[in-house]
Design a protein around this motif. Structure first.
Motif, PDB file in Angstrom:
ATOM      1  N   TRP A  32       0.819  -1.210   0.000  1.00 47.43           N
ATOM      2  CA  TRP A  32       0.000   0.000   0.000  1.00 47.43           C
ATOM      3  C   TRP A  32       0.859   1.268   0.000  1.00 47.43           C
ATOM      4  N   VAL A  33       1.951   1.264   0.740  1.00 49.11           N
ATOM      5  CA  VAL A  33       2.813   2.444   0.772  1.00 49.11           C
ATOM      6  C   VAL A  33       3.454   2.674  -0.589  1.00 49.11           C
ATOM      7  N   SER A  34       3.766   1.592  -1.302  1.00 51.37           N
ATOM      8  CA  SER A  34       4.360   1.763  -2.631  1.00 51.37           C
ATOM      9  C   SER A  34       3.366   2.331  -3.628  1.00 51.37           C
ATOM     10  N   ILE A  35       2.066   2.250  -3.317  1.00 49.90           N
ATOM     11  CA  ILE A  35       1.055   2.893  -4.164  1.00 49.90           C
ATOM     12  C   ILE A  35       1.000   4.387  -3.888  1.00 49.90           C
ATOM     13  N   SER A  36       0.981   4.724  -2.585  1.00 52.08           N
ATOM     14  CA  SER A  36       0.895   6.137  -2.221  1.00 52.08           C
ATOM     15  C   SER A  36       1.463   6.332  -0.821  1.00 52.08           C
ATOM     16  N   LEU A  37       2.354   7.298  -0.678  1.00 50.32           N
ATOM     17  CA  LEU A  37       2.901   7.621   0.638  1.00 50.32           C
ATOM     18  C   LEU A  37       1.896   8.351   1.508  1.00 50.32           C
ATOM     19  N   ASP A  38       0.773   8.770   0.931  1.00 52.57           N
ATOM     20  CA  ASP A  38      -0.268   9.437   1.717  1.00 52.57           C
ATOM     21  C   ASP A  38      -0.973   8.481   2.675  1.00 52.57           C
ATOM     22  N   LEU A  39      -0.743   7.167   2.508  1.00 49.19           N
ATOM     23  CA  LEU A  39      -1.364   6.187   3.393  1.00 49.19           C
ATOM     24  C   LEU A  39      -0.607   6.025   4.705  1.00 49.19           C
ATOM     25  N   GLN A  40       0.425   6.816   4.927  1.00 50.75           N
ATOM     26  CA  GLN A  40       1.200   6.720   6.157  1.00 50.75           C
ATOM     27  C   GLN A  40       0.522   7.536   7.260  1.00 50.75           C
ATOM     28  N   ASP A  41      -0.666   7.043   7.673  1.00 52.80           N
ATOM     29  CA  ASP A  41      -1.426   7.691   8.732  1.00 52.80           C
ATOM     30  C   ASP A  41      -2.337   6.657   9.370  1.00 52.80           C
ATOM     31  N   PHE A  42      -3.280   7.121  10.187  1.00 53.00           N
ATOM     32  CA  PHE A  42      -4.176   6.202  10.886  1.00 53.00           C
ATOM     33  C   PHE A  42      -5.013   5.384   9.904  1.00 53.00           C
ATOM     34  N   ALA A  43      -5.554   6.037   8.879  1.00 51.95           N
ATOM     35  CA  ALA A  43      -6.396   5.320   7.915  1.00 51.95           C
ATOM     36  C   ALA A  43      -5.600   4.226   7.206  1.00 51.95           C
ATOM     37  N   GLY A  44      -4.370   4.526   6.823  1.00 52.17           N
ATOM     38  CA  GLY A  44      -3.539   3.518   6.178  1.00 52.17           C
ATOM     39  C   GLY A  44      -3.209   2.377   7.109  1.00 52.17           C
ATOM     40  N   ALA A  45      -2.904   2.689   8.365  1.00 56.84           N
ATOM     41  CA  ALA A  45      -2.605   1.641   9.332  1.00 56.84           C
ATOM     42  C   ALA A  45      -3.817   0.750   9.557  1.00 56.84           C
ATOM     43  N   LEU A  46      -5.007   1.350   9.659  1.00 57.56           N
ATOM     44  CA  LEU A  46      -6.226   0.558   9.858  1.00 57.56           C
ATOM     45  C   LEU A  46      -6.489  -0.338   8.652  1.00 57.56           C
ATOM     46  N   LEU A  47      -6.294   0.185   7.459  1.00 57.08           N
ATOM     47  CA  LEU A  47      -6.494  -0.609   6.243  1.00 57.08           C
ATOM     48  C   LEU A  47      -5.562  -1.812   6.217  1.00 57.08           C
ATOM     49  N   VAL A  48      -4.306  -1.603   6.536  1.00 56.59           N
ATOM     50  CA  VAL A  48      -3.326  -2.690   6.510  1.00 56.59           C
ATOM     51  C   VAL A  48      -3.643  -3.734   7.574  1.00 56.59           C
ATOM     52  N   LEU A  49      -3.947  -3.295   8.788  1.00 59.02           N
ATOM     53  CA  LEU A  49      -4.193  -4.237   9.878  1.00 59.02           C
ATOM     54  C   LEU A  49      -5.460  -5.052   9.649  1.00 59.02           C
ATOM     55  N   VAL A  50      -6.506  -4.411   9.168  1.00 53.34           N
ATOM     56  CA  VAL A  50      -7.740  -5.157   8.888  1.00 53.34           C
ATOM     57  C   VAL A  50      -7.511  -6.172   7.773  1.00 53.34           C
ATOM     58  N   SER A  51      -6.770  -5.776   6.735  1.00 56.60           N
ATOM     59  CA  SER A  51      -6.480  -6.705   5.640  1.00 56.60           C
ATOM     60  C   SER A  51      -5.711  -7.924   6.126  1.00 56.60           C
ATOM     61  N   ALA A  52      -4.816  -7.725   7.101  1.00 51.89           N
ATOM     62  CA  ALA A  52      -3.969  -8.820   7.566  1.00 51.89           C
ATOM     63  C   ALA A  52      -4.635  -9.669   8.642  1.00 51.89           C
ATOM     64  N   TYR A  53      -5.473  -9.065   9.494  1.00 48.43           N
ATOM     65  CA  TYR A  53      -5.929  -9.753  10.697  1.00 48.43           C
ATOM     66  C   TYR A  53      -7.389 -10.192  10.692  1.00 48.43           C
ATOM     67  N   PHE A  54      -8.208  -9.756   9.724  1.00 45.07           N
ATOM     68  CA  PHE A  54      -9.613 -10.154   9.803  1.00 45.07           C
ATOM     69  C   PHE A  54      -9.815 -11.672   9.704  1.00 45.07           C
ATOM     70  N   PRO A  55      -8.919 -12.454   9.022  1.00 51.99           N
ATOM     71  CA  PRO A  55      -9.111 -13.917   9.052  1.00 51.99           C
ATOM     72  C   PRO A  55      -9.046 -14.513  10.455  1.00 51.99           C
ATOM     73  N   LEU A  56      -8.411 -13.832  11.413  1.00 55.93           N
ATOM     74  CA  LEU A  56      -8.359 -14.337  12.779  1.00 55.93           C
ATOM     75  C   LEU A  56      -9.748 -14.371  13.410  1.00 55.93           C
ATOM     76  N   VAL A  57     -10.670 -13.558  12.909  1.00 55.22           N
ATOM     77  CA  VAL A  57     -12.068 -13.623  13.343  1.00 55.22           C
ATOM     78  C   VAL A  57     -12.860 -14.534  12.420  1.00 55.22           C
ATOM     79  N   TYR A  58     -12.611 -14.431  11.127  1.00 50.59           N
ATOM     80  CA  TYR A  58     -13.370 -15.234  10.160  1.00 50.59           C
ATOM     81  C   TYR A  58     -13.245 -16.730  10.429  1.00 50.59           C
ATOM     82  N   LEU A  59     -12.035 -17.222  10.639  1.00 51.72           N
ATOM     83  CA  LEU A  59     -11.824 -18.667  10.760  1.00 51.72           C
ATOM     84  C   LEU A  59     -12.529 -19.270  11.978  1.00 51.72           C
ATOM     85  N   PRO A  60     -12.369 -18.745  13.203  1.00 52.47           N
ATOM     86  CA  PRO A  60     -13.081 -19.355  14.331  1.00 52.47           C
ATOM     87  C   PRO A  60     -14.594 -19.191  14.249  1.00 52.47           C
TER      88      PRO A  60
END
Length: 542
Positions: A136-164
């Protein structure tokens, strides 16, 4: 007047078949506590986990009261606390909604292409958060904020809820929903009043994993320039090395993790939840989506693009660019690429073998000689799941520098830290494998004259082999994608795929990082496929 569907929801307390886990387990041994040799072997893992945690607390108490107050009561610490809590709560809630919705559509509706979407919803677990942030950062450096962090974390961690949650939906007794439906409940009422309360253990357990993952995350936050406790602990370590400031901030982070664990346990409660015995399991009803079925499929497609398409697509894009196309040009050395791949694979295999070996006696003690000793060992090991890896790594650095300096920044030390970090994963998997082995098989072998060691080697281990393989594979995936401890503890001159991606991305050399990122994701996805195969074999044997 009380709604009819609430009667169906409350009926589970009186008419739900008893869960398999509610039945008293047959006695597995009359010997209290277990053999001394087994207890001693089982204690090695908990002791390894306990040492760095205890040392971190000791170092924090070694800081003077005035110095501690000056360090903690700073505007910076308040900002770190606000950032950490804000991103943790936001990621936890978004992952809960997204993971539960995805599980519901896959398991309870006529969604087109359900097997495909189920696999794509779980696949992001094989892509580390710092790889997602790199994309995501290689697409745009403007994502280096709270919104970008939330986008990255949700993309990586939502399967931890989906699977159980998906697993819980498959295990629910369909009679509960059928009863509610006959009493006039709408699909929405059935979900809110009947199904959702039954999903509480899985849902809150997944949310806890998300919270612990976010609190422990370092690489993604560092690349996104989002300051949290983990990034500040790393900065404190770089400036003061063996100072007490990093340990004091580490204790704050440990406290936050423990608060999450306690809060999850209290919210989840101690209610009983119905289950269906394997021999009586029936297929649950599926709700017709009608004209909305293609809209739901489009939503899953968008989710797959955001969580998998962007990381894999950006890696592919930068692979096609020359070094000069990067913001900070860097040539990729084939020799360095090979060395980083070999280092990642060798560390992963070594740590997987050691961690599984440490988990074996503890898991055997838990299943065959349950008691206070085994429970205490298990709880000590599980605390490693709630302690950020950067805190454990810093404690090990201080311990080795003070007491065993030859081990500092050595491969054995790094492999040992991997074993501490990922021992909970191995214990859970190995314990489940031992639990599925019928005790009477061991009793029969003993009655035929085999000692307990021969019984373990000739009877038990062949039966639990798929579970051991699954445990080792989970540890391997975790080690290959681990960044925090590797950055702090890897021997001088040693590079892994993860550290090379982080190093090149932090200097905006996106094209140079692409080959390492591609190999890392390929290695992780391949190991994940092996894991699903082993889990399937373990399920068949059970």
């Amino acid at each position: 007047m009380k709604p009819a569907c609430s009667d169906a929801a409350s009926a589970r307390d009186d008419h739900t078949p008893p869960s398999v886990t509610d039945r008293p387990a047959p006695p597995v041994s009359r010997r209290r506590g277990g053999p001394r040799a087994l207890v001693a072997a089982a204690f090695v893992g908990p002791l390894a986990v306990l040492l760095p945690i205890a040392f971190t607390i000791y170092r924090a108490f070694g800081v003077g009261a005035s110095d501690a107050a000056d360090l903690l009561f700073r505007p910076l610490v308040g900002e770190l606390l606000a950032n950490t809590l804000e991103i943790t709560v936001a990621a936890m809630l978004v992952c809960a909604v997204l993971g539960t919705a995805a599980a519901w559509f896959v398991e309870r509706t006529t969604l087109p292409g359900r097997p495909l979407w189920a696999a794509l919803a779980a696949a992001p677990l094989a892509v580390p958060p710092f790889i997602t942030s790199y994309a995501w950062v290689s697409i745009s450096l403007d994502l280096q904020d709270f919104a970008g962090a939330l986008l990255v974390l949700v993309s990586a961690y939502f399967p931890l809820v989906y699977l159980p949650v998906a697993a819980a939906l498959r295990e629910l007794d369909p009679a509960l929903e059928e009863s509610a439906r006959t009493l006039g409940c709408s699909p929405r009422g059935i979900f809110l009043r009947v199904v959702l309360p039954q999903l509480r253990p899985a849902l809150f357990g997944g949310m806890l994993l998300v919270a612990l993952g976010v609190l422990s995350e370092f690489g993604a936050f560092q690349l996104l320039r989002f300051r949290t406790f983990t990034t500040e602990i790393y900065a404190e370590y770089r400036t003061s090395f063996d100072g007490g400031g990093a340990s004091l901030l580490g204790c704050v982070l440990i406290a936050l993790c423990l608060v999450c664990v306690v809060f999850e346990a209290r919210v989840r409660g101690h209610a009983r939840y119905g289950a269906t015995h394997r021999s009586a399991r029936r297929a649950a009803m599926r709700y017709e989506l009608g004209p909305w079925r293609w809209a739901a499929a489009a939503g899953f497609a968008a989710l797959a693009v955001a969580t998998l398409g962007v990381p894999l697509g950006m890696i592919g894009y930068w692979l096609t660019q020359q070094g000069a196309a990067a913001v900070t040009p860097a040539d990729v050395s084939p020799e360095l690429l090979w060395q980083a791949s070999l280092a990642s694979a060798s560390y992963g295999l070594s740590a997987a073998a050691l961690t599984t070996l440490l988990a074996l006696p503890l898991a055997f003690l838990l299943t065959r000689f349950p008691g206070r000793i085994a429970t205490a060992f298990e709880r000590i090991v599980m605390t490693a799941q709630g302690v950020p890896s950067i805190v454990i790594a810093l404690a090990v650095v201080s311990l080795t520098v003070r007491f065993v300096e030859p081990l500092y920044q050595s491969s054995p030390m790094l492999i040992g830290v991997y074993a501490i970090l990922f021992l909970p994963l191995a214990v859970v998997s190995v314990r489940a494998a031992f639990a599925h082995v019928q005790v009477r098989l061991e009793e029969t072998a003993r009655s035929l004259g085999l000692g307990w060691r021969a019984t373990l080697v000739r009877v038990v281990l062949p039966l639990v082999a798929p579970g051991l393989g699954a445990a080792a594979t989970m540890v391997f995936i975790s080690v290959v994608t681990e960044l925090n401890a590797t950055l702090l503890l890897s021997p001088t001159g040693t590079h892994t795929l993860a550290t090379q991606v982080w190093s090149d991305t932090s200097t905006l050399a996106f094209a140079a990082a692409a080959p390492y990122a591609a190999l890392l994701v390929a290695l992780s996805l391949g190991a994940s496929a092996l894991l699903f195969l082993l889990l399937g074999r373990a399920s068949v044997r059970a």
